[in-house]
Structures are given as structure tokens and as C-alpha cells.
Write a protein that holds these residues in place. Structure first.
Motif, PDB file in Angstrom:
ATOM      1  N   ASP A  10       1.002  -1.187  -0.074  1.00 34.35           N
ATOM      2  CA  ASP A  10       0.129   0.050   0.012  1.00 34.35           C
ATOM      3  C   ASP A  10       0.898   1.279   0.053  1.00 34.35           C
ATOM      4  O   ASP A  10       0.234   2.269  -0.534  1.00 34.35           O
ATOM      5  CB  ASP A  10      -1.020  -0.051   1.339  1.00 34.35           C
ATOM      6  N   SER A  28       4.909 -14.041   8.327  1.00 38.45           N
ATOM      7  CA  SER A  28       3.601 -14.855   8.934  1.00 38.45           C
ATOM      8  C   SER A  28       4.036 -16.195   9.250  1.00 38.45           C
ATOM      9  O   SER A  28       3.913 -16.739  10.608  1.00 38.45           O
ATOM     10  CB  SER A  28       2.517 -14.833   7.963  1.00 38.45           C
ATOM     11  N   GLN A  79      -1.386  -7.090   7.604  1.00 40.91           N
ATOM     12  CA  GLN A  79      -2.433  -8.039   7.200  1.00 40.91           C
ATOM     13  C   GLN A  79      -2.232  -9.381   7.681  1.00 40.91           C
ATOM     14  O   GLN A  79      -2.839 -10.066   8.511  1.00 40.91           O
ATOM     15  CB  GLN A  79      -3.079  -7.636   5.863  1.00 40.91           C
ATOM     16  N   LEU A 122      -1.648  -9.500  11.453  1.00 39.74           N
ATOM     17  CA  LEU A 122      -3.128  -9.356  12.247  1.00 39.74           C
ATOM     18  C   LEU A 122      -3.935 -10.769  12.225  1.00 39.74           C
ATOM     19  O   LEU A 122      -4.422 -11.166  13.101  1.00 39.74           O
ATOM     20  CB  LEU A 122      -3.717  -8.420  11.786  1.00 39.74           C
ATOM     21  N   ALA A 123      -3.781 -11.222  10.903  1.00 36.09           N
ATOM     22  CA  ALA A 123      -4.505 -12.520  10.425  1.00 36.09           C
ATOM     23  C   ALA A 123      -4.187 -13.682  11.549  1.00 36.09           C
ATOM     24  O   ALA A 123      -4.797 -14.365  12.101  1.00 36.09           O
ATOM     25  CB  ALA A 123      -4.560 -12.701   9.151  1.00 36.09           C
ATOM     26  N   GLU A 148      -4.177   1.843   6.406  1.00 27.94           N
ATOM     27  CA  GLU A 148      -4.510   0.651   7.403  1.00 27.94           C
ATOM     28  C   GLU A 148      -3.914   0.552   8.632  1.00 27.94           C
ATOM     29  O   GLU A 148      -4.338  -0.131   9.695  1.00 27.94           O
ATOM     30  CB  GLU A 148      -4.245  -0.821   6.500  1.00 27.94           C
ATOM     31  N   GLU A 149      -2.779   0.868   8.805  1.00 32.44           N
ATOM     32  CA  GLU A 149      -1.953   0.863  10.023  1.00 32.44           C
ATOM     33  C   GLU A 149      -2.816   1.953  11.181  1.00 32.44           C
ATOM     34  O   GLU A 149      -2.823   1.687  11.987  1.00 32.44           O
ATOM     35  CB  GLU A 149      -0.606   1.439   9.897  1.00 32.44           C
ATOM     36  N   ALA A 160      -5.672   0.053  12.010  1.00 34.13           N
ATOM     37  CA  ALA A 160      -5.386  -0.778  13.421  1.00 34.13           C
ATOM     38  C   ALA A 160      -5.121  -0.155  14.468  1.00 34.13           C
ATOM     39  O   ALA A 160      -5.373  -0.626  15.563  1.00 34.13           O
ATOM     40  CB  ALA A 160      -4.236  -1.644  12.788  1.00 34.13           C
TER      41      ALA A 160
END
Length: 346
Positions: free
Chosen positions: A47, A205, A231, A234-235, A262-263, A266
């Protein structure tokens, strides 16, 4: 920024026209020029870089520079080398790039230098090869500030996961080295798990999952790039039922780098605690500004600028170190932050 001009009168005129740079009487311009600018976008998988691309396109549309068709090297040094060659073939008089592998672009920079084509490097500082100006924030400060924030929030004790960027990139090296130096010096009782990720969210991740399995008491995370890590992180935490609101028992303190919307969302939701806003808008603005300055034959010197940054001398040119503020719940709604201005764009 300090622009070399031949007289105080010229300095006044320049200030009136650009409203960007301070100048002094020690310097001189070689005259005005013109021509097309070749602009390579580094990637489109985050992003942050997509926002940078939008700012670049808007600046070109507004006539900041006359640009050749934009290219995107997609985080591939081979494509970047080919795109640069295309710019040369098309008669570019200046080039804007953001090489993600800072050690492998030297030959292309040398070829541009031979043709007297100035280069503006955005976000990354090539290891070798002449550069007209690097436009970037102080990436060592990113690592240091992230360390200090986590260390203070955790009261100097705990276990922290660090998602390291690509260590072939000076940004990944600067952030990682500064974070480690700060932790070793100021917070020796915090155990840091350094996870090399190559700027890939799926890699981060997977490694986080393994680390959590071995160390379920992890209580801090430093993400060197929210655009790719946010993302998937967080997922995974939500899947593991470890995504607990800030301030509640068991919350994992998370600080990121980028400053994307998005941050901010959050942070407001209590899912992460902070980010460092990497100025996508200023990266684009000053990339185009310096491209225009290069075409006009302007030169620069070390010192503070009038846009809250500092120009420093580097071995292969100059670097304008732009401000990158810490964002927490206390200032996440600040309208001056670029991510809060996106909805106001055309």
C-alpha cells in the motif's frame, strides 16, 4: 534546502517561485535546462508504494516535470536495469528510481553518469554509483525509535519479534542495525528474535507462527514495513486468539513502519500500538522537485532545509533526510499526516 545561486536577488526569485528551498550566496546555478524525466516505480505489492505511485502520477499530471511513460520494475533488479536502458534510449535527461537491491545498481548508475544523466534515488541509497540526490527518511532513526517505543512500553523486559526487511537493501540494514544497537544498549533484558523476511508478508507470517510456537510469551513485534507485514500478522494473531486490544492483559505491543491508512485503522482499533509514518507524499514531491532542479542545473549543499529535513553529504552524492513522525493513538487523526489526506485527493 540550500540552493546555490549567484546573488541574493536570484535567491529571492527562487524562493518566490518554488516556495520550497532556502538558498545562500555561496552557490551558483549552471543555468536552466529541460527535457524528459524517466521514472521507474519500484513495486506495486504494498500500500505504501501504491500510494507513492499515485502521488508521482499526480505530480506528473500537474506538470511538475515532463515524464517519459512510467515503468515499474516490480522489485526485480533485472527489470530496473532494462528500464533504465530504455530511458537512456528514449533520451531521458534525468532519472528517478527506487532500487530495492542497492548493491546491484552501480553499473547502471555509472552508465547514466557517463551520459551526464543525473539520478534521484527515492527511499533507498545505492551502495555505489554517483547520485544527484537521495530522497529518503533517516532509516536508522526508524529502527532506533521503534526500539525505544517497544522498550518503554514493555518496561525493559520481554520477548520481541523483529520482521527484518531485505538485508541487501540499505533500508533493511539501517533499520535492523539501529534496532539491534538500541536494544543491546538500552534494553538488554529484552530478547529479540530477528526474522529475515525479504520484505515478504507470507515469509514473516510463517516465521512468526514458528516463533510463537516455541515462545508463546512473545509480547512485542517490530514490523519494518506495515504495507507488507500488517495484514498477514494481524490475521495470524487473530487466528491464534492473540490479537487482544491495547491496554488489555496479554496484548502484544506492535510498532510498524510506513504510515499507511490501514495501520492508522489498526491503531484506532487497538490492534497495533504505533507506526512511523514514512512520507510517501514527500518522497514523490521531492523526487520530482530534485528531478526538475537537476534539469535546471541547480546544486545543493549540506544543512537544514525549510521543509523540516536535513541534507547530508554521502560518499556518492547528497541525501535529503525527510521527517518521519511517530504515530500513536494520541496523534493518529492528525490531518497533516499523508495517510489522512488521501480522501481529500482529486
Amino acid at each position: 534546502m540550500r540552493v546555490r545561486t549567484t546573488s541574493a536577488a536570484a535567491c529571492a526569485v527562487l524562493l518566490a517561485v518554488t516556495a520550497l528551498a532556502g538558498c545562500n550566496r555561496e552557490s551558483s546555478d549552471s543555468g536552466t535546462g529541460g527535457g524528459k524525466v524517466g521514472i521507474d516505480l519500484p513495486r506495486s505489492d504494498s500500500d505504501f508504494w501504491n500510494s507513492y505511485q499515485n502521488y508521482i502520477k499526480q505530480g506528473v499530471k500537474d506538470g511538475e516535470v515532463s515524464a517519459l511513460p512510467l515503468t515499474n520494475s516490480q522489485n526485480d533488479i533485472g527489470k530496473l536495469v532494462a528500464n533504465v536502458q530504455t530511458f537512456r534510449d528514449q533520451g531521458a535527461k534525468a532519472v528517478v528510481m527506487a532500487p530495492q537491491d542497492t548493491g546491484a545498481i552501480a553499473e547502471s548508475l555509472n552508465a547514466l553518469n557517463e551520459k551526464k544523466i543525473p539520478v534521484i534515488s527515492v527511499d533507498t541509497r545505492p551502495d555505489k554509483g554517483d547520485i544527484y540526490m537521495v530522497v529518503r527518511a533517516d532509516n536508522k532513526a526508524y529502527g532506533t525509535n521503534a526500539c525505544k517505543y517497544l522498550g518503554e512500553q514493555l518496561k525493559g523486559k520481554g520477548k520481541v519479534v523483529e520482521f527484518q526487511g531485505d538485508l541487501s537493501s540499505i533500508n533493511g540494514r539501517d533499520r535492523s542495525e539501529a534496532f539491534k544497537a538500541c536494544m543491546d544498549k538500552d534494553f538488554p533484558d529484552i530478547k529479540v528474535f530477528e526474522l529475515a523476511t525479504d520484505w515478504k508478508g507470507d515469509v514473516a507470517s510463517a516465521k512468526l507462527q514458528s516463533t510463537l510456537a516455541a515462545h508463546p510469551d512473545i509480547n512485542g513485534i517490530y514490523m519494518q514495513a506495515g504495507g507488507v507485514f500488517l495484514q498477514p500478522t494481524l490475521a495470524l494473531l487473530e487466528q491464534k486468539k492473540l490479537l487482544k486490544p491495547a491496554g488489555s492483559p496479554g496484548h502484544i505491543t506492535i510498532i510498524s513502519n510506513d504510515g499507511i491508512p490501514e495501520e492508522f485503522d489498526a491503531i484506532k482499533a487497538g490492534k497495533i500500538d504505533a507506526t512511523i509514518s514514512q512520507p510517501a507524499d514527500l518522497y514523490a514531491k521531492y523526487a520530482l522537485y530534485y528531478a526538475k532542479a537537476a534539469l535546471d542545473g541547480k546544486t545543493f549543499e549540506e544543512g537544514p532545509t525549510d521543509h523540516d529535513s536535513t541534507i547530508i553529504k554521502i560518499p556518492n552524492g547528497y541525501e535529503d533526510q525527510l521527517p518521519a513522525p511517530l504515530v500513536t493513538k494520541d496523534n493518529v487523526d492528525d490531518p497533516k499526516l499523508w495517510a489522512n489526506q488521501l480522501g481529500k485527493k482529486n
